[in-house]
Write an enzyme that holds these catalytic residues in place. Structure first.
Site, mmCIF file in Angstrom:
data_model
loop_
_atom_site.group_PDB
_atom_site.id
_atom_site.type_symbol
_atom_site.label_atom_id
_atom_site.label_comp_id
_atom_site.label_asym_id
_atom_site.label_seq_id
_atom_site.Cartn_x
_atom_site.Cartn_y
_atom_site.Cartn_z
ATOM 1 N N GLU A 266 0.873 -1.182 0.000
ATOM 2 C CA GLU A 266 0.000 0.000 0.000
ATOM 3 C C GLU A 266 0.899 1.217 0.000
ATOM 4 O O GLU A 266 1.562 1.500 1.004
ATOM 5 C CB GLU A 266 -0.912 -0.018 1.221
ATOM 6 C CG GLU A 266 -1.957 -1.105 1.077
ATOM 7 C CD GLU A 266 -2.899 -1.198 2.247
ATOM 8 O OE1 GLU A 266 -3.684 -2.150 2.272
ATOM 9 O OE2 GLU A 266 -2.834 -0.333 3.134
ATOM 10 N N CYS A 300 -2.640 8.671 3.009
ATOM 11 C CA CYS A 300 -2.404 8.126 1.671
ATOM 12 C C CYS A 300 -3.565 8.404 0.735
ATOM 13 O O CYS A 300 -3.380 8.623 -0.448
ATOM 14 C CB CYS A 300 -2.142 6.632 1.757
ATOM 15 S SG CYS A 300 -3.465 5.743 2.565
HETATM 16 P P1 NAD Z 1 8.551 4.889 3.941
HETATM 17 O O1 NAD Z 1 8.397 4.104 2.695
HETATM 18 O O2 NAD Z 1 9.690 5.806 4.071
HETATM 19 O O3 NAD Z 1 8.620 3.927 5.215
HETATM 20 C C1 NAD Z 1 7.608 2.967 5.458
HETATM 21 C C2 NAD Z 1 8.220 1.831 6.249
HETATM 22 O O4 NAD Z 1 9.108 1.117 5.394
HETATM 23 C C3 NAD Z 1 9.040 2.280 7.454
HETATM 24 O O5 NAD Z 1 8.788 1.405 8.535
HETATM 25 C C4 NAD Z 1 10.460 2.137 6.955
HETATM 26 O O6 NAD Z 1 11.391 1.919 7.979
HETATM 27 C C5 NAD Z 1 10.335 0.925 6.071
HETATM 28 N N1 NAD Z 1 11.397 0.789 5.071
HETATM 29 C C6 NAD Z 1 12.047 1.762 4.408
HETATM 30 N N2 NAD Z 1 12.964 1.230 3.575
HETATM 31 C C7 NAD Z 1 12.895 -0.111 3.712
HETATM 32 C C8 NAD Z 1 13.574 -1.201 3.125
HETATM 33 N N3 NAD Z 1 14.543 -1.022 2.223
HETATM 34 N N4 NAD Z 1 13.238 -2.445 3.489
HETATM 35 C C9 NAD Z 1 12.250 -2.658 4.396
HETATM 36 N N5 NAD Z 1 11.588 -1.668 4.994
HETATM 37 C C10 NAD Z 1 11.880 -0.398 4.649
HETATM 38 O O7 NAD Z 1 7.147 5.626 4.132
HETATM 39 P P2 NAD Z 1 6.774 6.724 5.219
HETATM 40 O O8 NAD Z 1 7.478 7.973 4.791
HETATM 41 O O9 NAD Z 1 6.972 6.162 6.567
HETATM 42 O O10 NAD Z 1 5.187 6.857 5.004
HETATM 43 C C11 NAD Z 1 4.597 7.701 4.078
HETATM 44 C C12 NAD Z 1 4.247 6.963 2.791
HETATM 45 O O11 NAD Z 1 3.370 5.881 3.068
HETATM 46 C C13 NAD Z 1 3.518 7.842 1.804
HETATM 47 O O12 NAD Z 1 4.024 7.618 0.506
HETATM 48 C C14 NAD Z 1 2.083 7.362 1.894
HETATM 49 O O13 NAD Z 1 1.280 7.597 0.761
HETATM 50 C C15 NAD Z 1 2.275 5.909 2.150
HETATM 51 N N6 NAD Z 1 1.060 5.323 2.737
HETATM 52 C C16 NAD Z 1 0.267 4.546 1.930
HETATM 53 C C17 NAD Z 1 -0.913 4.006 2.430
HETATM 54 C C18 NAD Z 1 -1.826 3.183 1.560
HETATM 55 O O14 NAD Z 1 -2.723 2.540 2.092
HETATM 56 N N7 NAD Z 1 -1.632 3.157 0.246
HETATM 57 C C19 NAD Z 1 -1.271 4.266 3.763
HETATM 58 C C20 NAD Z 1 -0.435 5.075 4.546
HETATM 59 C C21 NAD Z 1 0.740 5.595 4.019
#
Ligand code: NAD
Length: 511
Positions: A266, A300
């Site tokens: 997501e 999101c």
């Molecule tokens: P992010 O992608 O930076 O981080 C999300 C998670 O992924 C964190 O726990 C992070 O530590 C982890 N992560 C990062 N790199 C990784 C890797 N290489 N391997 C494994 N895990 C890794 O996102 P964010 O900045 O925390 O959140 C905001 C984003 O989330 C926005 O783009 C938003 O649209 C999205 N989001 C989407 C939904 C949906 O349902 N589509 C819901 C909420 C947020």
């Protein structure tokens, strides 16, 4: 400061005290632990960018231990009768409700979301648990598929230990949403919360510790590129559910390739709200404001692009500008606050950078476009506060119309025809959600067919229905959550084919 805010603050400080005084670590195999070989970092509140405690960023050893614990606990948890899993998960929901006040206040201070949106968080989290708890006894059920001389039936079994990676925008809600169906399906879990907002995940682990057998729920704090990466590569983990940015989805997919993990993503969005001339004016206006300025625009499914039809444009924009000017920015624990501080300094700077980008691209900043530098009530300008912002005179090619800004910032584009609206709506790499406002049913149906998104709402803001599918298309995600879609992800379907004893079995080697 109002009395309510003062009591909110006082209670929040009380709940935060133990986080301030202790390093927050992990929950592995039924033990709270600081792990082995990690490094501490400061957890910062966006209200004034001061530390509210230290977090232990785990090591790959810690993640290995958590995955092993989930692997060891899997067989017994998957074999636990659905009715028992239902009982335990409902008990979990009860505990969430009992700790609702703490969850709301801690979450608001950790991620900056206004308390008006957080105070029901625990109840909604509990609803997620109850919904999937009640379905646990039937999660294995499949189909009976008849042939002339065979009967096939399908049965579903939990896929194995699963990894769940959550982001910082609404960390508590998203964690419950992901973890509840995994546990109901019979999977054991390793949770990797966002490094910027780890506190509510720790409370969840505390409740798990009271209720679930050891190893069923594990939680490792730390950074994506270390513990997150290790989880996605670990052979014991059979599926990964990630909520995060689209670029993170690409990384995780690569990392999981060698072990052929099942993935559910997501990801980001640049969601359009399309308002036609014949829309119900007041309802559309309310929804447009709500769906970008609530939750600090860090949502999101926020409608960050307003596509407004030319006939209604001037009247709608005048009313919208007024509403955006009136939005109350403030400390997240002030009950009147509508927009709080953005989660983190780095993200705040990213959002602020779009003000110059908008100007350079030739858009107009009709409202806002500035950081807040003056103290106001209990708003401390050292926090990540900015003026809710409205961009007008934009076109679809501008960066403010293409990139996910993820703040209380709305980009407006004018259109004339239905075809033009569809073309603009689809002119991004994302396809998460969309919102259509028209009183013309035929047009609503045509738009619903042609707008590229996993979820569309007609004449509504984002209204979540747990049995309905939730997820995105294009760069916004892979797979669906909700109802049986969640079980399908967390379970393997097995087909069993039984002969009736009448069919001809091919005979070889008979000469
Ligand atoms: P992010 O992608 O930076 O981080 C999300 C998670 O992924 C964190 O726990 C992070 O530590 C982890 N992560 C990062 N790199 C990784 C890797 N290489 N391997 C494994 N895990 C890794 O996102 P964010 O900045 O925390 O959140 C905001 C984003 O989330 C926005 O783009 C938003 O649209 C999205 N989001 C989407 C939904 C949906 O349902 N589509 C819901 C909420 C947020």
């Amino acid at each position: 400061m109002s009395d309510t805010q003062a009591t909110n603050l006082e209670r929040a400080q009380r709940y935060l005290e133990r986080f301030r005084n202790n390093t927050t670590g992990h929950y592995i195999n039924g033990e709270f632990t600081l792990g082995n070989g990690g490094n501490e970092y400061d957890n910062i509140t966006p209200t004034d960018n001061s530390p509210i405690g230290k977090i232990m960023a785990g090591s790959t050893d810690d993640m290995n231990a958590a995955c092993k614990a989930a692997e060891d606990a899997f067989e017994a948890w998957a074999a636990t009768p659905g009715a028992e899993r239902k009982r335990l998960l409902n008990k979990f929901a009860d505990r969430l409700v009992e700790r609702a006040d703490e969850i709301a206040l801690v979450e608001s201070m950790d991620c900056g979301q206004a308390i008006r949106f957080m105070k029901k968080a625990a109840e909604r989290g509990a609803a997620n648990f109850r919904f999937f708890a009640d379905k646990a006894p039937e999660a294995q059920d499949g189909l009976a598929l008849q042939q002339q001389e065979h009967t096939n039936f399908t049965v579903r079994n939990a896929i194995g230990p699963v990894g769940i990676i959550t982001p910082w925008n609404t960390p508590f809600m998203l964690s419950t949403w992901k973890i509840a169906p995994a546990l109901a399906a019979g999977c054991t879990v390793v949770h990797k919360p966002a490094e910027l907002t780890p506190l509510s995940a720790y409370i969840l682990a505390e409740i798990a510790d009271e209720i679930l057998p050891k190893g069923v729920w594990n939680m490792v704090n730390g950074f994506g590129e270390s513990v997150g990466k290790r989880m996605t590569e670990h052979p014991a983990i059979k599926a990964v559910a990630l909520v995060g940015e689209s670029a993170t989805g690409s990384h995780v997919m690569r990392q999981g390739a060698d072990t052929l993990k099942r993935m559910h993503f997501e990801l980001g969005g640049k969601n359009p709200v399309i308002v036609f001339d014949d829309a119900h004016f007041d309802r559309a206006l309310d929804a447009v404001v709500f769906m970008i300025y609530s939750l600090n625009g860090q949502r999101c499914t926020s409608s960050s692009r307003l596509l407004i039809q030319s006939g209604i444009r001037d009247k709608f924009m005048a009313a919208l500008e007024q509403r955006v000017r009136n939005l109350k920015v403030g400390h997240p624990l002030d009950p009147n606050t509508e927009v709080g501080p953005l989660v983190h300094k780095e993200h705040y700077d990213k959002v602020l950078s779009y003000f110059d980008i908008a100007r350079e691209d030739g858009a107009n900043i009709a409202v806002g476009g500035k950081r807040i530098t003056e103290a106001n009530g209990d708003l401390d300008p050292a926090g990540n506060y900015l003026e809710p912002t409205l961009f007008t005179d934009a076109n679809s090619r501008m960066r403010i119309a293409q990139e996910e800004i993820f703040g209380p910032v709305l980009t407006t584009i004018t259109f004339d025809t239905e075809e033009e609206a569809i073309a603009i709506a689809n002119d991004t790499e994302y396809g998460l959600s969309g919102y259509i406002w028209t009183e013309n049913t035929g047009r609503a149906m045509r738009m619903a067919r042609h707008v590229e998104a996993g979820m569309l709402w007609v004449n509504s803001e984002n209204n979540r229905n747990l049995p309905s599918p939730f997820g995105g298309t294009k760069m916004s995600g892979i797979g669906r959550d909700g109802g049986d879609w969640s079980f399908d992800f967390y379970m393997e379907t097995k087909n069993v084919c039984i002969a009736h004893g009448t069919h001809h079995v091919p005979q070889l080697g008979k000469g």
